[in-house]
Design an enzyme around this catalytic site. Structure first.
Site, PDB file in Angstrom:
ATOM      1  N   LYS A 116       0.829  -1.211   0.000  1.00  0.00           N
ATOM      2  CA  LYS A 116       0.000   0.000   0.000  1.00  0.00           C
ATOM      3  C   LYS A 116       0.859   1.255   0.000  1.00  0.00           C
ATOM      4  O   LYS A 116       0.483   2.263  -0.593  1.00  0.00           O
ATOM      5  CB  LYS A 116      -0.925   0.020   1.219  1.00  0.00           C
ATOM      6  N   LYS A 199      -8.673 -11.515  -8.486  1.00  0.00           N
ATOM      7  CA  LYS A 199      -9.768 -11.567  -7.524  1.00  0.00           C
ATOM      8  C   LYS A 199     -10.700 -10.381  -7.774  1.00  0.00           C
ATOM      9  O   LYS A 199     -10.233  -9.302  -8.145  1.00  0.00           O
ATOM     10  CB  LYS A 199      -9.135 -11.444  -6.125  1.00  0.00           C
ATOM     11  N   LYS A 202     -13.103  -3.938  -5.737  1.00  0.00           N
ATOM     12  CA  LYS A 202     -13.769  -2.670  -6.038  1.00  0.00           C
ATOM     13  C   LYS A 202     -12.858  -1.744  -6.841  1.00  0.00           C
ATOM     14  O   LYS A 202     -13.345  -0.835  -7.521  1.00  0.00           O
ATOM     15  CB  LYS A 202     -14.206  -1.979  -4.747  1.00  0.00           C
TER      16      LYS A 202
END
Ligand code: TRP
Length: 334
Positions: A116, A199, A202
Site C-alpha cells: 500500500k 480476484k 472494487k
C-alpha cells in the site's frame, strides 16, 4: 450467550459505496452464519479507513452504508454485536499500548504496508498506514476474541496480533486471549468478471458486481463476463476460470450445487449460463438494496442500533483496557 461458544470478531473497512458479490460470498455471508454459533462482534473499521487520503463526507456516508449493508445481509443486532470502531475509544487507547510493544522491524515486515505504501508513493504513506496492523491487533485483543474470520491476505496481521498478545502476557501477566486465525477457506473466492485471473475487487469496477448498483448494470456486467472459447459448461478453475466463476456465483445465489448446474447446462451455451447467473444475483441484490435503503432512510433508528452496538462493545472493551492499564503500571484515574 454461554461461555462455551467461541468469541468471534471481524471488521470491514467503509471504503466503498457498495459491498460487491466477492465481499458477500467471501466474508459477510460467513459472518452471518457464524453469529448463530458464536458470541460474535463485527465492526465497521472507520479508524482504519483514514490511513489513506480520504474525503470526510464520503467516509461519513460509507460508514452508514456499510453498517446498513451488514444488517441487510443478515447480521441481526439482537444476536451479534455490530458496531462502529470509532464509537469505542478503547480501540485507539489499546493501540497506543500495543504500539509500544511492537518493534519497528516487526512492523516494517508487514507486506500489506509495503504494497500500500508503494501505491501511495513513499512520500505520502502515513504513520497511520504503518501502524494499521497494530490497531487491528487492538480491535481483536480488546474483545478476547478466540477466532478471527478473515481472508488469506490478513494472515500476517493476525500473526502480529497473536505475537503481541503472547508478548504482553509474558511480560505483564495473562491478560489477552491469543486469537486463532480462521481463514475462510470454505468461503467462495470470487474472480473479476472481466479478468478472471484476478480476484474481484472494487478497484476494478468494470469486472466487479456491486450489490447496490442498478440491477440492469449488475446483469450487464455478468452477461459480458469473460469466459473462454471451448463452449463447455464445466467447473475447472485452472483451465476455465471465467466459466468456473459464473458457476460459483450461480451456485451460491441459487443454492444449487455446482455438479447439478454442470448437468443442467450441459450442451447449452455460455449465454444461458450468464443469463441464469445474472438473474440469480439480481434476485438477491434487489431486496438487499431495498433493505439497505430502508435502514438508511430511518437515520434515527440506525443511530440507535449503532449506539446500542457500541454500548455492548464498550461493556467488554472498557474493563479489558482497565486491566491492561493496571498491568502496565498506570495509576488509576478518576
Ligand atoms: N484489515 C482488515 C481487512 O482489510 C479489516 C480489519 C480491521 C479487521 N480490523 C480487523 C479484520 C479486526 C479482522 C479483525 O480486511
Amino acid at each position: 450467550m454461554s461461555a462455551s461458544v467461541p468469541r468471534v470478531l471481524s471488521g470491514i473497512q467503509p471504503t466503498a459505496d457498495s459491498f460487491h458479490v466477492g465481499n458477500l460470498l467471501g466474508a459477510v455471508n460467513q459472518w452471518v452464519a457464524l453469529q448463530h454459533e458464536s458470541d460474535a462482534f463485527f465492526c465497521v473499521v472507520d479508524l482504519h479507513a483514514i490511513t489513506v487520503a480520504h474525503d470526510p463526507a464520503v467516509l461519513h456516508r460509507r460508514t452508514l452504508e456499510s453498517y446498513a449493508q451488514l444488517l441487510a445481509a443478515g447480521l441481526d443486532p439482537d444476536v451479534a454485536t455490530v458496531f462502529v470502531q470509532s464509537h469505542v475509544p478503547e480501540h485507539s487507547q489499546l493501540q497506543w499500548v500495543l504500539g509500544c510493544l511492537t518493534g519497528m522491524g516487526e512492523a516494517s515486515r508487514m507486506t500489506q504496508f509495503k504494497d500500500k505504501s508503494q501505491k501511495a508513493g513513499a512520500q505520502s504513506a502515513s504513520v497511520g498506514l504503518f501502524t494499521y496492523p497494530i490497531l487491528q491487533a487492538a480491535d481483536i485483543l480488546l474483545y478476547s476474541a478466540d477466532e478471527v474470520p478473515v481472508g488469506e491476505d490478513q494472515r500476517q496481521h493476525l500473526e502480529l496480533s497473536r505475537d503481541l498478545a503472547e508478548r504482553f502476557n509474558a511480560r505483564f501477566g495473562e491478560t489477552f486471549t491469543v486469537p486463532r486465525t480462521r481463514v475462510m477457506h470454505g468461503a467462495a473466492k470470487i474472480l473479476d468478471l472481466q479478468d478472471p485471473s484476478a480476484k474481484m475487487s472494487k478497484s476494478l469496477p468494470g469486472g466487479c458486481a456491486f450489490l447496490l448498483e442498478e440491477p440492469r448494470v449488475i446483469a450487464k456486467k455478468i452477461k459480458s463476463a469473460v469466459t473462454d472459447s471451448d463452449a463447455v459448461v464445466r467447473y475447472d478453475l485452472q483451465a476455465k476460470p471465467g466459466v468456473s466463476n459464473l458457476l460459483t456465483l450461480l451456485s451460491a445465489f441459487s443454492g444449487t450445487p455446482v455438479v447439478e448446474l454442470e448437468a443442467e447446462f450441459a450442451g447449452r451455451g455460455y449465454g444461458d449460463l450468464k443469463s441464469a447467473t445474472a438473474d440469480a444475483v439480481v434476485a438477491y441484490a434487489e431486496p438487499f438494496a431495498a433493505r439497505t435503503r430502508e435502514l438508511l432512510q430511518a437515520p434515527d433508528h440506525l443511530a440507535a442500533l449503532m449506539r446500542d452496538g457500541a454500548e455492548r462493545a464498550r461493556a467488554v472493551a472498557a474493563p479489558l483496557l482497565a486491566r491492561v492499564y493496571e498491568r502496565i503500571g498506570f495509576v488509576a484515574g478518576a
